[in-house]
Design a protein around this motif. Structure first.
Motif, mmCIF file in Angstrom:
data_model
loop_
_atom_site.group_PDB
_atom_site.id
_atom_site.type_symbol
_atom_site.label_atom_id
_atom_site.label_comp_id
_atom_site.label_asym_id
_atom_site.label_seq_id
_atom_site.Cartn_x
_atom_site.Cartn_y
_atom_site.Cartn_z
ATOM 1 N N SER A 186 4.233 -10.264 -34.192
ATOM 2 C CA SER A 186 3.033 -10.247 -33.188
ATOM 3 C C SER A 186 2.849 -8.997 -32.292
ATOM 4 O O SER A 186 3.827 -8.572 -31.843
ATOM 5 N N TRP A 187 1.792 -8.537 -32.306
ATOM 6 C CA TRP A 187 1.671 -7.384 -31.845
ATOM 7 C C TRP A 187 0.398 -7.332 -30.673
ATOM 8 O O TRP A 187 -0.317 -8.362 -30.788
ATOM 9 N N LEU A 188 0.314 -6.423 -29.656
ATOM 10 C CA LEU A 188 -0.356 -6.632 -28.636
ATOM 11 C C LEU A 188 -1.082 -5.318 -28.498
ATOM 12 O O LEU A 188 -0.424 -4.029 -28.915
ATOM 13 N N ILE A 189 -2.343 -5.206 -28.297
ATOM 14 C CA ILE A 189 -3.189 -3.954 -28.562
ATOM 15 C C ILE A 189 -2.942 -3.276 -26.839
ATOM 16 O O ILE A 189 -3.218 -3.818 -25.875
ATOM 17 N N SER A 190 -2.302 -2.134 -27.043
ATOM 18 C CA SER A 190 -2.296 -1.599 -25.750
ATOM 19 C C SER A 190 -3.130 -0.575 -25.204
ATOM 20 O O SER A 190 -3.433 -0.066 -24.290
ATOM 21 N N LYS A 191 -3.908 -0.029 -26.498
ATOM 22 C CA LYS A 191 -5.070 0.830 -26.131
ATOM 23 C C LYS A 191 -6.122 0.903 -27.459
ATOM 24 O O LYS A 191 -5.736 0.883 -28.323
ATOM 25 N N ALA A 192 -7.265 0.724 -26.998
ATOM 26 C CA ALA A 192 -8.446 0.517 -27.994
ATOM 27 C C ALA A 192 -9.379 1.838 -27.828
ATOM 28 O O ALA A 192 -10.023 1.793 -26.501
ATOM 29 N N MET A 193 -9.598 2.630 -28.533
ATOM 30 C CA MET A 193 -10.618 3.731 -28.588
ATOM 31 C C MET A 193 -11.671 3.626 -29.400
ATOM 32 O O MET A 193 -11.384 3.655 -30.653
ATOM 33 N N HIS A 194 -12.772 3.652 -29.066
ATOM 34 C CA HIS A 194 -14.025 3.492 -30.056
ATOM 35 C C HIS A 194 -14.604 4.937 -29.746
ATOM 36 O O HIS A 194 -14.810 5.525 -28.836
ATOM 37 N N SER A 195 -15.342 5.171 -30.942
ATOM 38 C CA SER A 195 -16.016 6.619 -30.907
ATOM 39 C C SER A 195 -17.084 6.643 -32.148
ATOM 40 O O SER A 195 -16.915 5.862 -33.058
ATOM 41 N N ILE A 196 -17.874 7.414 -31.932
ATOM 42 C CA ILE A 196 -19.025 7.603 -33.015
ATOM 43 C C ILE A 196 -18.833 8.859 -33.495
ATOM 44 O O ILE A 196 -18.822 9.912 -32.848
ATOM 45 N N THR A 197 -18.487 9.306 -34.834
ATOM 46 C CA THR A 197 -18.272 10.433 -35.437
ATOM 47 C C THR A 197 -19.429 10.652 -36.399
ATOM 48 O O THR A 197 -20.323 9.615 -36.693
ATOM 49 N N ASP A 198 -19.132 11.626 -37.262
ATOM 50 C CA ASP A 198 -20.257 11.858 -38.298
ATOM 51 C C ASP A 198 -20.102 10.597 -39.508
ATOM 52 O O ASP A 198 -20.985 10.302 -40.286
ATOM 53 N N GLY A 199 -18.727 10.246 -39.602
ATOM 54 C CA GLY A 199 -18.469 9.060 -40.540
ATOM 55 C C GLY A 199 -19.090 7.739 -40.023
ATOM 56 O O GLY A 199 -19.058 6.789 -40.832
ATOM 57 N N GLY A 200 -19.495 7.778 -38.932
ATOM 58 C CA GLY A 200 -19.979 6.388 -38.400
ATOM 59 C C GLY A 200 -19.062 6.102 -37.155
ATOM 60 O O GLY A 200 -18.166 6.743 -36.398
ATOM 61 N N PHE A 201 -19.313 4.596 -36.621
ATOM 62 C CA PHE A 201 -18.539 4.237 -35.504
ATOM 63 C C PHE A 201 -16.933 3.633 -36.084
ATOM 64 O O PHE A 201 -16.928 2.792 -36.981
#
Length: 148
Positions: A118-133
């Motif tokens: 079981s894993w825990l999300i330590s960091k979530a980075m959201h970005s919009i690029t030329d390829g999309g979200f």
């Protein structure tokens, strides 16, 4: 984990030790008139006595102003040490805006040793690029979840 603090009343240096045998609880203080205070403070008790030595005890370099802040600093450092034993990052092809840190995660399609943990999300980075979200995640496994 050992942290030091200044005792201004007695002009001495106190120490706080946090390890696997330390139990934490919040207690309310008492005013000068004997009434309970509105604020609570973190206290610790050792469930089983330990003998720290230089081989197995990390000493924090920062000297804290009070015993309470030293306890919080040592607890935070101990918790950080217990986390992040194994970690990896992954980029999702399609962004998931509902994902945020401290969420539990389950991964599939990797080695069985990775999939079964079981894993825990330590960091979530959201970005919009030329390829999309896209969403890039950093995951970590807790020490107690390590396979034997």
């Amino acid at each position: 984990m050992k942290a030091y603090w200044h005792n201004l009343d007695k002009a001495t240096k106190g120490e706080v030790i946090v390890d696997a045998n330390t139990k934490f609880e919040r207690r309310k203080g008492v005013t000068k008139r004997g009434k309970p205070t509105k604020r609570s403070h973190l206290t610790s008790t050792q469930v089983k006595a330990t003998e720290p030595s230089t081989q197995n005890c990390k000493v924090l370099l920062h000297i804290y102003a009070t015993e309470a802040t030293a306890l919080q600093g040592a607890k935070a450092a101990w918790d950080k040490l217990q986390r992040g034993v194994a970690e990896f990052s992954i980029t999702l092809e399609h962004g998931r805006p509902e994902i945020f840190p401290e969420l539990p995660a389950k991964v599939t399609g990797f080695k069985p040793a990775i999939d079964n943990c079981s894993w825990l999300i330590s960091k979530a980075m959201h970005s919009i690029t030329d390829g999309g979200f896209i969403t890039t995640l950093e995951l970590e496994m807790k020490l107690e979840d390590l396979p034997a």
